[in-house]
Scaffold this active site. Structure first.
Site: not given
Length: 84
Positions: A60-61
């Site tokens: 998700d980063a």
């Protein structure tokens, strides 16, 4: 100047689209492999779940970095300064 702004917005949109697509594909593969490995070895499910959530956070980063870069290009466009 309008051409540079338009091209920057289109580029930022493409960047966000590919980041979202890559994240979605990554989550699909990650979830599938987690279910597959949990079905093979149910006793390791809790350990695998912890590792899956760590990898999901890292995955998700990637999308968050793309959002940051897109916001940089949209609101603090470094290419406009090159026009003068």
């Amino acid at each position: 100047m309008e051409t540079v702004i338009t091209a920057t917005i289109i580029g930022a949109s493409i960047l966000l689209a590919f980041a979202a697509l890559g994240t979605a594909i990554g989550f699909a593969i990650l979830g599938g492999k987690f279910l597959e490995s949990s079905a093979r070895q149910p006793e390791l499910a809790s350990s695998l779940q912890t590792k899956m959530f760590i990898v999901a956070g890292l995955l998700d980063a990637i999308a968050m970095i793309a959002v940051g870069i897109s916001l940089l290009f949209i609101f603090a466009n470094p290419f406009i300064g090159l026009l003068h």
